[in-house]
Scaffold this motif. Structure first.
Motif, short mmCIF file in Angstrom:
data_model
loop_
_atom_site.label_atom_id
_atom_site.label_comp_id
_atom_site.label_asym_id
_atom_site.label_seq_id
_atom_site.Cartn_x
_atom_site.Cartn_y
_atom_site.Cartn_z
N SER A 125 -5.23 -1.92 -3.15
CA SER A 125 -4.30 -2.33 -2.10
C SER A 125 -4.85 -1.99 -0.73
O SER A 125 -4.77 -2.79 0.21
N LEU A 126 -5.44 -0.79 -0.60
CA LEU A 126 -6.04 -0.39 0.68
C LEU A 126 -7.22 -1.29 1.04
O LEU A 126 -7.42 -1.63 2.20
N THR A 131 0.83 -1.20 0.00
CA THR A 131 0.00 0.00 0.00
C THR A 131 0.87 1.25 0.00
O THR A 131 0.59 2.22 -0.72
#
Length: 264
Positions: free
Chosen positions: A251-252, A197
């Protein structure tokens, strides 16, 4: 374009799993407000993951026609070679690739997809200039670019560690019969995934600089584009940079999903 489609598919998969994780939790009156907040967050993330990718795809395809607009001036690969040579980067290669347009700092190579390498569209020449922008960042040793490269290596190792730790959790629980051991394993995995991230977040300013700080001035000062095309090239450069917004949010989302698992 393959990267955009891949991010969209991954984003849908993660969102579906994340919803299953949240729904699977036991509810009570106190959780109602928390769920409402999560729903709002999920809606925002959903829009953030899917809309940029759709917009990027639309822009790239729109200005990919007419396909021969810059035939007299040269293809994307030829413009990349010219821009690199004019900046004293004759040692940087220009290659065709099937895995997405990018600059490889290890091999010192600008790599373009067949459509952009051999193509003569506005998209082809603009994307080529964007990737040359990364080569210029590398040649100047710009701090954010170098930081991203270091983090990429750390993130790759972190992702491998995360995968191993998360897969090992059931085995560790079975052998130790200690919930704390399993929780610790998941924490290590989540922290490792957080590196990915962080890489995506640092990538964003690097990409915008390659587009607006490098490629746009190159195209404007060199007068490589037809009259009226510069404003359209700006949209393509924005799209090239925003390709990584969806990756960042995906990604988060993945990280958030595992945090939710850990809370259980």
């Amino acid at each position: 374009m393959q990267q955009i489609l891949k991010q969209t598919i991954v984003g849908k998969h993660l969102l579906r799993n994340f919803m299953r994780t949240m729904i699977g939790r036991r509810t009570n009156a106190h959780d109602t407000a928390i769920y409402m907040i999560w729903i709002i967050i999920l809606l925002i993330i959903t829009l953030g993951v899917f809309l940029p990718g759709m917009w990027v795809k639309h822009v790239m395809e729109k200005y990919g026609q007419p396909a021969d607009r810059y035939r007299k001036q040269g293809s994307g690969g030829e413009l990349a070679r010219h821009l690199l040579d004019s900046h004293g980067l004759g040692d940087v290669l220009v290659e065709e690739t099937a895995v997405g347009d990018h600059y490889d700092p290890t091999a010192k190579a600008v790599r373009l997809t067949p459509t952009n390498y051999s193509g003569y569209s506005l998209t082809a020449v603009t994307v080529a200039a964007h990737e040359v922008g990364h080569a210029i960042q590398d040649s100047r040793g710009e701090s954010l670019f170098l930081a991203r490269q270091k983090l990429v290596k750390a993130a790759m190792a972190g992702e491998r560690l995360a995968g191993i730790m998360l897969m090992a959790t059931p085995i560790i629980l079975l052998l130790t019969r200690l919930p704390q051991a399993g929780a610790l394993t998941i924490v290590i995995g989540v922290v490792s995934m957080a590196l990915s991230t962080l890489v995506h977040l640092i990538t964003l300013p690097v990409e915008f600089d390659a587009s607006y700080g490098k490629a746009l001035p190159l195209l404007e000062k060199g007068e490589y584009l037809h009259d009226g095309d510069l404003k359209h090239a700006e949209k393509i450069l924005k799209a090239a940079a925003l390709t990584y917004v969806a990756a960042s949010l995906t990604s988060l989302l993945n990280l958030g999903r595992w945090v939710a698992v850990l809370r259980r």
